[in-house]
Design a protein around this motif. Structure first.
Motif, PDB file in Angstrom:
ATOM      1  N   PRO A  97       0.814  -1.229   0.000  1.00 25.89           N
ATOM      2  CA  PRO A  97       0.000   0.000   0.000  1.00 25.89           C
ATOM      3  C   PRO A  97       0.848   1.280   0.000  1.00 25.89           C
ATOM      4  N   ALA A  98       1.971   1.248   0.705  1.00 23.34           N
ATOM      5  CA  ALA A  98       2.851   2.426   0.734  1.00 23.34           C
ATOM      6  C   ALA A  98       3.517   2.632  -0.623  1.00 23.34           C
ATOM      7  N   GLU A 101       0.891   4.183  -2.879  1.00 23.58           N
ATOM      8  CA  GLU A 101       0.737   5.609  -2.561  1.00 23.58           C
ATOM      9  C   GLU A 101       1.884   6.415  -3.158  1.00 23.58           C
ATOM     10  N   GLN A 104       1.470   6.780  -6.873  1.00 22.37           N
ATOM     11  CA  GLN A 104       0.438   7.781  -7.177  1.00 22.37           C
ATOM     12  C   GLN A 104       0.999   9.189  -7.027  1.00 22.37           C
ATOM     13  N   ARG A 116       6.805  13.128   1.271  1.00 18.54           N
ATOM     14  CA  ARG A 116       6.912  11.676   1.457  1.00 18.54           C
ATOM     15  C   ARG A 116       8.348  11.212   1.225  1.00 18.54           C
TER      16      ARG A 116
END
Length: 141
Positions: A97-98, A101, A104, A116
């Protein structure tokens, strides 16, 4: 495995010989130059030209860490000279999931990407490089 261990053992041995023969300033230049060249070669020849399964990404992380660790006899900060490999290992170590992200954010070129990247300590890989890297990860079925 011998295929991986022998070259790393030879590298450690050669670095130890340099350490024994060179003055400290010359040793710093020599190991840093070698580490930077290896970082470039592995990044350009392997990372940018490969697709990685989940298992392959984990193996790459171990191999990259072993390569960085080979310089431990001459420097405690080899990861700074092998910045891209170090950062690839960080990205490959993120949970799916990271990574999604991050992809994206990298694809959008968002200001949030900068934050990030700071959180992860990923500075040498820009948004385009991150997108390319994350796209190289093959989803295992």
């Amino acid at each position: 495995p011998p295929a991986r261990g022998e070259p790393l053992s030879l590298l450690r041995s050669q670095l130890a010989a340099l350490r024994a023969q060179l003055p400290a300033a010359s040793l710093r230049r020599a190991w840093r130059s070698l580490a930077e060249a290896l970082d470039t070669w592995v990044y350009e020849s392997v990372v940018r030209r490969s697709a990685f399964s989940a298992a392959g990404a984990q193996r790459f992380r171990r191999d990259a860490q072993a390569l960085v660790d080979s310089f431990s006899g001459v420097s405690a900060s080899a990861h700074t000279a092998m910045r891209r490999l170090h950062e690839v290992a960080i990205v490959f170590g993120l949970p799916p999931p990271a990574r999604a992200e991050l992809l994206q954010l990298a694809s959008a070129g968002a200001a949030a990407l900068s934050r990030r990247r700071d959180e992860l300590g990923v500075h040498a890989l820009d948004g385009e490089s991150l997108s390319e890297l994350l796209a190289s990860l093959v989803v295992d079925s």
